[in-house]
Write a protein that holds these residues in place. Structure first.
Motif, PDB file in Angstrom:
ATOM      1  N   ASN A  10      -2.226 -10.065 -31.283  1.00  0.00           N
ATOM      2  CA  ASN A  10      -1.269 -11.169 -31.179  1.00  0.00           C
ATOM      3  C   ASN A  10      -0.686 -11.513 -32.545  1.00  0.00           C
ATOM      4  O   ASN A  10       0.531 -11.685 -32.688  1.00  0.00           O
ATOM      5  N   LEU A  11      -1.541 -11.601 -33.537  1.00  0.00           N
ATOM      6  CA  LEU A  11      -1.106 -11.951 -34.887  1.00  0.00           C
ATOM      7  C   LEU A  11      -0.113 -10.925 -35.435  1.00  0.00           C
ATOM      8  O   LEU A  11       0.947 -11.272 -35.958  1.00  0.00           O
ATOM      9  N   LEU A  12      -0.446  -9.641 -35.304  1.00  0.00           N
ATOM     10  CA  LEU A  12       0.422  -8.587 -35.825  1.00  0.00           C
ATOM     11  C   LEU A  12       1.733  -8.482 -35.047  1.00  0.00           C
ATOM     12  O   LEU A  12       2.799  -8.288 -35.637  1.00  0.00           O
ATOM     13  N   ASN A  13       1.653  -8.602 -33.734  1.00  0.00           N
ATOM     14  CA  ASN A  13       2.877  -8.515 -32.931  1.00  0.00           C
ATOM     15  C   ASN A  13       3.793  -9.709 -33.158  1.00  0.00           C
ATOM     16  O   ASN A  13       5.010  -9.590 -33.042  1.00  0.00           O
ATOM     17  N   ASN A  14       3.235 -10.856 -33.507  1.00  0.00           N
ATOM     18  CA  ASN A  14       4.037 -12.049 -33.759  1.00  0.00           C
ATOM     19  C   ASN A  14       4.541 -12.119 -35.206  1.00  0.00           C
ATOM     20  O   ASN A  14       5.294 -13.027 -35.554  1.00  0.00           O
ATOM     21  N   ALA A  15       4.134 -11.175 -36.036  1.00  0.00           N
ATOM     22  CA  ALA A  15       4.535 -11.177 -37.444  1.00  0.00           C
ATOM     23  C   ALA A  15       5.946 -10.634 -37.651  1.00  0.00           C
ATOM     24  O   ALA A  15       6.458 -10.648 -38.770  1.00  0.00           O
ATOM     25  N   ASN A  16       6.569 -10.143 -36.590  1.00  0.00           N
ATOM     26  CA  ASN A  16       7.936  -9.606 -36.671  1.00  0.00           C
ATOM     27  C   ASN A  16       8.074  -8.537 -37.744  1.00  0.00           C
ATOM     28  O   ASN A  16       8.964  -8.594 -38.588  1.00  0.00           O
ATOM     29  N   LEU A  17       7.190  -7.574 -37.712  1.00  0.00           N
ATOM     30  CA  LEU A  17       7.223  -6.451 -38.654  1.00  0.00           C
ATOM     31  C   LEU A  17       8.209  -5.419 -38.106  1.00  0.00           C
ATOM     32  O   LEU A  17       7.892  -4.660 -37.204  1.00  0.00           O
ATOM     33  N   HIS A  18       9.405  -5.424 -38.651  1.00  0.00           N
ATOM     34  CA  HIS A  18      10.513  -4.613 -38.136  1.00  0.00           C
ATOM     35  C   HIS A  18      10.147  -3.123 -38.083  1.00  0.00           C
ATOM     36  O   HIS A  18       9.778  -2.531 -39.092  1.00  0.00           O
ATOM     37  N   GLY A  19      10.241  -2.564 -36.893  1.00  0.00           N
ATOM     38  CA  GLY A  19      10.004  -1.144 -36.704  1.00  0.00           C
ATOM     39  C   GLY A  19       8.543  -0.765 -36.516  1.00  0.00           C
ATOM     40  O   GLY A  19       8.242   0.396 -36.277  1.00  0.00           O
ATOM     41  N   TRP A  20       7.637  -1.727 -36.642  1.00  0.00           N
ATOM     42  CA  TRP A  20       6.218  -1.436 -36.458  1.00  0.00           C
ATOM     43  C   TRP A  20       5.880  -1.537 -34.974  1.00  0.00           C
ATOM     44  O   TRP A  20       6.293  -2.467 -34.288  1.00  0.00           O
ATOM     45  N   ILE A  21       5.117  -0.579 -34.490  1.00  0.00           N
ATOM     46  CA  ILE A  21       4.626  -0.611 -33.110  1.00  0.00           C
ATOM     47  C   ILE A  21       3.115  -0.787 -33.189  1.00  0.00           C
ATOM     48  O   ILE A  21       2.404   0.094 -33.702  1.00  0.00           O
ATOM     49  N   VAL A  22       2.645  -1.916 -32.721  1.00  0.00           N
ATOM     50  CA  VAL A  22       1.231  -2.272 -32.789  1.00  0.00           C
ATOM     51  C   VAL A  22       0.678  -2.254 -31.377  1.00  0.00           C
ATOM     52  O   VAL A  22       1.195  -2.944 -30.487  1.00  0.00           O
ATOM     53  N   ARG A  23      -0.389  -1.460 -31.163  1.00  0.00           N
ATOM     54  CA  ARG A  23      -0.947  -1.357 -29.816  1.00  0.00           C
ATOM     55  C   ARG A  23      -2.451  -1.128 -29.885  1.00  0.00           C
ATOM     56  O   ARG A  23      -2.951  -0.578 -30.868  1.00  0.00           O
ATOM     57  N   PRO A  24      -3.154  -1.527 -28.836  1.00  0.00           N
ATOM     58  CA  PRO A  24      -4.586  -1.247 -28.797  1.00  0.00           C
ATOM     59  C   PRO A  24      -4.823   0.223 -28.500  1.00  0.00           C
ATOM     60  O   PRO A  24      -4.026   0.872 -27.813  1.00  0.00           O
ATOM     61  N   GLU A  25      -5.886   0.739 -29.052  1.00  0.00           N
ATOM     62  CA  GLU A  25      -6.317   2.102 -28.749  1.00  0.00           C
ATOM     63  C   GLU A  25      -7.840   2.053 -28.667  1.00  0.00           C
ATOM     64  O   GLU A  25      -8.518   2.100 -29.685  1.00  0.00           O
ATOM     65  N   GLY A  26      -8.349   1.908 -27.440  1.00  0.00           N
ATOM     66  CA  GLY A  26      -9.786   1.689 -27.267  1.00  0.00           C
ATOM     67  C   GLY A  26     -10.156   0.357 -27.888  1.00  0.00           C
ATOM     68  O   GLY A  26      -9.521  -0.663 -27.621  1.00  0.00           O
ATOM     69  N   ASN A  27     -11.155   0.360 -28.765  1.00  0.00           N
ATOM     70  CA  ASN A  27     -11.554  -0.858 -29.477  1.00  0.00           C
ATOM     71  C   ASN A  27     -10.871  -0.991 -30.828  1.00  0.00           C
ATOM     72  O   ASN A  27     -11.266  -1.833 -31.644  1.00  0.00           O
ATOM     73  N   ASP A  28      -9.872  -0.168 -31.089  1.00  0.00           N
ATOM     74  CA  ASP A  28      -9.175  -0.127 -32.372  1.00  0.00           C
ATOM     75  C   ASP A  28      -7.741  -0.614 -32.212  1.00  0.00           C
ATOM     76  O   ASP A  28      -7.294  -0.905 -31.104  1.00  0.00           O
ATOM     77  N   ILE A  29      -7.032  -0.665 -33.326  1.00  0.00           N
ATOM     78  CA  ILE A  29      -5.607  -1.012 -33.306  1.00  0.00           C
ATOM     79  C   ILE A  29      -4.837   0.106 -34.003  1.00  0.00           C
ATOM     80  O   ILE A  29      -5.149   0.472 -35.137  1.00  0.00           O
ATOM     81  N   HIS A  30      -3.860   0.644 -33.302  1.00  0.00           N
ATOM     82  CA  HIS A  30      -3.021   1.723 -33.820  1.00  0.00           C
ATOM     83  C   HIS A  30      -1.678   1.108 -34.219  1.00  0.00           C
ATOM     84  O   HIS A  30      -1.066   0.384 -33.438  1.00  0.00           O
ATOM     85  N   ILE A  31      -1.239   1.421 -35.429  1.00  0.00           N
ATOM     86  CA  ILE A  31       0.023   0.880 -35.931  1.00  0.00           C
ATOM     87  C   ILE A  31       0.921   2.035 -36.368  1.00  0.00           C
ATOM     88  O   ILE A  31       0.588   2.770 -37.287  1.00  0.00           O
ATOM     89  N   ASP A  32       2.028   2.203 -35.650  1.00  0.00           N
ATOM     90  CA  ASP A  32       3.049   3.179 -36.033  1.00  0.00           C
ATOM     91  C   ASP A  32       4.112   2.450 -36.838  1.00  0.00           C
ATOM     92  O   ASP A  32       4.602   1.398 -36.421  1.00  0.00           O
ATOM     93  N   MET A  33       4.447   3.009 -37.991  1.00  0.00           N
ATOM     94  CA  MET A  33       5.439   2.407 -38.870  1.00  0.00           C
ATOM     95  C   MET A  33       6.601   3.369 -39.061  1.00  0.00           C
ATOM     96  O   MET A  33       6.447   4.570 -38.867  1.00  0.00           O
ATOM     97  N   PRO A  34       7.744   2.851 -39.450  1.00  0.00           N
ATOM     98  CA  PRO A  34       8.890   3.735 -39.713  1.00  0.00           C
ATOM     99  C   PRO A  34       8.538   4.797 -40.753  1.00  0.00           C
ATOM    100  O   PRO A  34       7.706   4.571 -41.640  1.00  0.00           O
ATOM    101  N   SER A  35       9.184   5.936 -40.655  1.00  0.00           N
ATOM    102  CA  SER A  35       8.869   7.065 -41.537  1.00  0.00           C
ATOM    103  C   SER A  35       9.114   6.763 -43.007  1.00  0.00           C
ATOM    104  O   SER A  35       8.525   7.395 -43.877  1.00  0.00           O
TER     105      SER A  35
END
Length: 90
Positions: A10-35
């Motif tokens: 919730n915190l990361l998704n509400n931070a408005n990090l442009h181009g970042w995709i934040v999603r759960p992956e099992g018990n972890d958090i996966h963050i895809d960022m622009p190249s």
């Protein structure tokens, strides 16, 4: 998904990090960022940034692995590591 992981999502998704995709992956958090994201800069500042952000989290702390990725490289960072995580660093 545990409550600690959900609070971080919730915190990361509400931070408005442009181009970042934040999603759960099992018990972890996966963050895809622009190249074009400089992962070295992210990695160097991550401990201080997460510490500041964690002040808004009011549930018990649990082990949480963040997996950062852009199109060229990736790295992982474990918050509240278990002993087995620390043994792997030796």
């Amino acid at each position: 998904m545990n409550a600690y992981q959900q609070k971080w999502l919730n915190l990361l998704n509400n931070a408005n990090l442009h181009g970042w995709i934040v999603r759960p992956e099992g018990n972890d958090i996966h963050i895809d960022m622009p190249s074009v994201t400089d992962l070295k800069l992210i990695r160097d500042n991550l401990p201080q940034t997460l510490a500041a952000m964690s002040l808004d989290i009011d549930v018990p702390k649990e082990r949480l692995k963040f997996m950062f990725h852009n199109d060229h490289e990736n790295f992982e960072y474990v918050l509240n590591p278990h002993a087995t995580d620390l043994e792997g660093e030796k």
